[in-house]
Scaffold this active site. Structure first.
Site, PDB file in Angstrom:
ATOM      1  N   CYS A 238       0.809  -1.230   0.000  1.00 48.49           N
ATOM      2  CA  CYS A 238       0.000   0.000   0.000  1.00 48.49           C
ATOM      3  C   CYS A 238       0.839   1.276   0.000  1.00 48.49           C
ATOM      4  O   CYS A 238       0.319   2.359  -0.240  1.00 48.49           O
ATOM      5  CB  CYS A 238      -0.955   0.001   1.185  1.00 48.49           C
ATOM      6  SG  CYS A 238      -2.148  -1.347   1.133  1.00 48.49           S
TER       7      CYS A 238
ATOM      8  N   HIS B 178      -3.216   7.094   2.183  1.00 47.91           N
ATOM      9  CA  HIS B 178      -3.677   5.773   1.771  1.00 47.91           C
ATOM     10  C   HIS B 178      -5.008   5.474   2.460  1.00 47.91           C
ATOM     11  O   HIS B 178      -5.145   5.665   3.674  1.00 47.91           O
ATOM     12  CB  HIS B 178      -2.622   4.731   2.154  1.00 47.91           C
ATOM     13  CG  HIS B 178      -3.120   3.334   2.017  1.00 47.91           C
ATOM     14  ND1 HIS B 178      -3.637   2.855   0.837  1.00 47.91           N
ATOM     15  CD2 HIS B 178      -3.206   2.317   2.913  1.00 47.91           C
ATOM     16  CE1 HIS B 178      -4.017   1.606   1.008  1.00 47.91           C
ATOM     17  NE2 HIS B 178      -3.771   1.256   2.252  1.00 47.91           N
TER      18      HIS B 178
ATOM     19  N   ASN C 161     -10.102  -0.243  -0.041  1.00 51.58           N
ATOM     20  CA  ASN C 161      -8.632  -0.144  -0.033  1.00 51.58           C
ATOM     21  C   ASN C 161      -8.110  -0.680  -1.372  1.00 51.58           C
ATOM     22  O   ASN C 161      -8.186  -1.885  -1.631  1.00 51.58           O
ATOM     23  CB  ASN C 161      -8.076  -0.972   1.132  1.00 51.58           C
ATOM     24  CG  ASN C 161      -6.552  -0.921   1.227  1.00 51.58           C
ATOM     25  OD1 ASN C 161      -5.886  -0.521   0.284  1.00 51.58           O
ATOM     26  ND2 ASN C 161      -6.012  -1.358   2.350  1.00 51.58           N
TER      27      ASN C 161
HETATM   28  N1  COA Z   1     -17.899  -8.751   9.060  1.00 51.72           N
HETATM   29  C1  COA Z   1     -18.272  -9.122  10.292  1.00 51.72           C
HETATM   30  N2  COA Z   1     -17.394  -9.386  11.280  1.00 51.72           N
HETATM   31  C2  COA Z   1     -16.086  -9.266  10.985  1.00 51.72           C
HETATM   32  C3  COA Z   1     -15.625  -8.888   9.717  1.00 51.72           C
HETATM   33  C4  COA Z   1     -16.599  -8.622   8.730  1.00 51.72           C
HETATM   34  N3  COA Z   1     -16.272  -8.235   7.472  1.00 51.72           N
HETATM   35  N4  COA Z   1     -14.278  -8.854   9.727  1.00 51.72           N
HETATM   36  C5  COA Z   1     -13.891  -9.211  10.968  1.00 51.72           C
HETATM   37  N5  COA Z   1     -14.981  -9.461  11.718  1.00 51.72           N
HETATM   38  C6  COA Z   1     -15.032  -9.910  13.110  1.00 51.72           C
HETATM   39  C7  COA Z   1     -13.824 -10.697  13.526  1.00 51.72           C
HETATM   40  O1  COA Z   1     -13.918 -12.026  13.096  1.00 51.72           O
HETATM   41  C8  COA Z   1     -13.860 -10.541  15.021  1.00 51.72           C
HETATM   42  O2  COA Z   1     -14.797 -11.447  15.539  1.00 51.72           O
HETATM   43  P1  COA Z   1     -14.529 -12.190  16.942  1.00 51.72           P
HETATM   44  O3  COA Z   1     -14.455 -11.095  17.952  1.00 51.72           O
HETATM   45  O4  COA Z   1     -15.712 -13.084  17.071  1.00 51.72           O
HETATM   46  O5  COA Z   1     -13.237 -12.916  16.782  1.00 51.72           O
HETATM   47  C9  COA Z   1     -14.410  -9.127  15.209  1.00 51.72           C
HETATM   48  O6  COA Z   1     -15.055  -8.777  13.974  1.00 51.72           O
HETATM   49  C10 COA Z   1     -13.342  -8.114  15.531  1.00 51.72           C
HETATM   50  O7  COA Z   1     -12.240  -8.335  14.622  1.00 51.72           O
HETATM   51  P2  COA Z   1     -11.048  -7.328  14.512  1.00 51.72           P
HETATM   52  O8  COA Z   1     -10.086  -7.808  13.485  1.00 51.72           O
HETATM   53  O9  COA Z   1     -10.526  -7.058  15.880  1.00 51.72           O
HETATM   54  O10 COA Z   1     -11.849  -6.045  13.966  1.00 51.72           O
HETATM   55  P3  COA Z   1     -11.348  -4.594  13.779  1.00 51.72           P
HETATM   56  O11 COA Z   1     -12.272  -3.661  14.431  1.00 51.72           O
HETATM   57  O12 COA Z   1      -9.884  -4.467  14.067  1.00 51.72           O
HETATM   58  O13 COA Z   1     -11.539  -4.372  12.204  1.00 51.72           O
HETATM   59  C11 COA Z   1     -10.179  -4.348  10.235  1.00 51.72           C
HETATM   60  C12 COA Z   1     -10.860  -5.192  11.304  1.00 51.72           C
HETATM   61  C13 COA Z   1      -9.423  -5.256   9.280  1.00 51.72           C
HETATM   62  C14 COA Z   1     -11.260  -3.571   9.483  1.00 51.72           C
HETATM   63  C15 COA Z   1      -9.222  -3.350  10.909  1.00 51.72           C
HETATM   64  O14 COA Z   1      -8.409  -4.052  11.828  1.00 51.72           O
HETATM   65  C16 COA Z   1      -8.339  -2.639   9.943  1.00 51.72           C
HETATM   66  O15 COA Z   1      -8.794  -1.780   9.214  1.00 51.72           O
HETATM   67  N6  COA Z   1      -7.020  -2.899   9.990  1.00 51.72           N
HETATM   68  C17 COA Z   1      -6.041  -2.155   9.225  1.00 51.72           C
HETATM   69  C18 COA Z   1      -6.040  -2.464   7.796  1.00 51.72           C
HETATM   70  C19 COA Z   1      -4.949  -1.649   7.143  1.00 51.72           C
HETATM   71  O16 COA Z   1      -4.567  -0.619   7.622  1.00 51.72           O
HETATM   72  N7  COA Z   1      -4.385  -2.063   6.097  1.00 51.72           N
HETATM   73  C20 COA Z   1      -3.327  -1.236   5.535  1.00 51.72           C
HETATM   74  C21 COA Z   1      -2.309  -2.004   4.981  1.00 51.72           C
HETATM   75  S1  COA Z   1      -2.884  -2.771   3.504  1.00 51.72           S
END
Ligand code: COA
Length: 350
Positions: free
Chosen positions: A115, A257, A287
């Site tokens: 990214c 980004h 993204n």
């Molecule tokens: N729909 C429903 N539930 C979802 C889901 C979706 N699309 N994706 C994840 N979950 C669930 C998980 O399984 C987890 O469930 P659990 O508590 O039963 O295990 C729960 O939601 C929380 O997961 P978590 O990963 O902690 O969520 P989050 O709030 O951190 O959001 C992202 C996940 C990926 C959106 C977030 O972490 C993110 O944006 N990360 C950064 C990505 C990034 O910056 N990338 C840049 C480099 S490419």
């Protein structure tokens, strides 16, 4: 790139996304997720995906053509494609893109920094111009992550979309609008496992047998990546601004980004620049990896959020881990951002 009498100057911007649109509701029909979860946790409402049989170069050519047109140029000394989804592992995608743009014979190569790829590519191409090696460069960010996502992984499927954006650079003076200033690039390879595709490289070679597990798919540990993204982008943007002598109140726009709307809000708070100064298109495209920065740049240009004379900082963060930022005073350019009419893909096509 500052400190000499020659600098790389932004002279054109273009972007393109493929016509197939996948809404959150469409994803929720096939995965255990919901529009409410995706919107509230990421800010994303829909994303575009490439048609079956399509490849990253197809998007890169469209964006590159638009950036050339935006600059009123019909050639470039260098073509750089930032991508982590090349058409093939070997050769690079850029030579084919250059040839399809009528630029056979010019220097053409890929840059892979996930990214942050576009910011790295700006740095490399900008340095080639500042050193006198090249007079002009076409810098394209293009990715098709829909082709490497695990169809069953709701976390990554909700976030990523396909697209391409491009900037045309020309040689100019460090003091003129559009000149790239205060470039900063960084990496931390000790956390490479947070964002990866395990198989397909030299570490885990192709055996000719069916791929093991899901190792050919992209995977990401969202929560730690979120924390790194906020910290690294905030630090990088702050340092770039300081290097060019801008206090937070001097910055008109921070073009980051687009990984998650909550990351943009957190960076805004950390660097003390109002969230309204962060253009965003994540709701419409998700993204788009290396395409993200030039795509939001093009969208902000077309919407009028960016206007000539504004002091802006571009920033990225991604796998590697990698991060980077660069400052410029926005030049008087007209971005070309024309897409084909949107279509709904068949559920078996994404
Ligand atoms: N729909 C429903 N539930 C979802 C889901 C979706 N699309 N994706 C994840 N979950 C669930 C998980 O399984 C987890 O469930 P659990 O508590 O039963 O295990 C729960 O939601 C929380 O997961 P978590 O990963 O902690 O969520 P989050 O709030 O951190 O959001 C992202 C996940 C990926 C959106 C977030 O972490 C993110 O944006 N990360 C950064 C990505 C990034 O910056 N990338 C840049 C480099 S490419």
């Amino acid at each position: 790139m500052s400190g000499t009498d020659r600098a790389a100057v932004v002279a054109g911007v273009g972007a393109w996304v493929p016509p197939a649109v996948v809404t959150n509701e469409a994803l929720a029909e096939r995965l255990d997720t919901s529009d409410e979860w995706i919107r509230s946790r990421t800010g994303i409402r829909r994303r575009h995906v490439i048609a079956p049989g399509g490849a990253t170069s197809d998007l890169a050519v469209e964006a590159g053509r638009r950036a050339l047109e935006s600059a009123g140029a019909d050639d470039a000394d260098v073509v750089v494609v930032a991508t982590s989804t090349p058409d093939r592992p070997c050769p690079a995608t850029a030579p084919e893109v250059a040839s399809r743009l009528g630029l056979t014979g010019v220097a053409a190569f890929d840059v892979a920094a996930v990214c942050t790829g576009f910011v790295y590519a700006l740095g490399v191409a900008g340095g080639m111009i500042a050193s006198g090696f090249a007079r002009t460069a076409l810098v394209i960010g293009a990715d098709t992550f829909s082709t490497i996502l695990d169809p069953l992984d709701r976390t990554t499927r909700a976030i990523f979309g396909d697209g391409a954006g491009a900037v045309f650079l020309r040689a100019g003076r460090p003091t003129e609008p559009g000149a790239l200033m205060g470039l900063r690039l960084g990496s931390d390879g000790t956390r490479s496992e947070l964002i990866e595709v395990k198989a397909g490289g030299s570490r885990q070679r192709s055996t000719g047998l069916p791929a093991r597990d899901r190792d050919t798919y992209f995977r990401m540990e969202g929560r730690p990546v979120f924390a790194h993204a906020v910290r690294r982008m905030a630090t990088s943007v702050r340092a770039t601004a300081a290097e060019v002598g801008w206090a937070p109140a001097d910055i008109h726009r921070v073009v980051l980004h687009q990984a998650n709307a909550r990351i943009l809000a957190a960076v805004a708070e950390q660097i003390d620049v109002p969230a309204e100064c962060f253009p965003s298109n994540i709701d419409r495209v998700g993204n788009t990896v290396a395409a993200s920065v030039p795509l939001v740049l093009a969208d902000a240009c077309v919407s009028g959020e960016l206007s000539p004379g504004q002091r802006i900082v571009l920033g990225g963060f991604g796998g590697g881990l990698t991060w980077g930022s660069v400052a410029l005073v926005w030049p008087d350019v007209t971005a070309i951002r024309s897409d084909a009419a949107p279509v709904s893909p068949s559920p078996t096509d994404y």
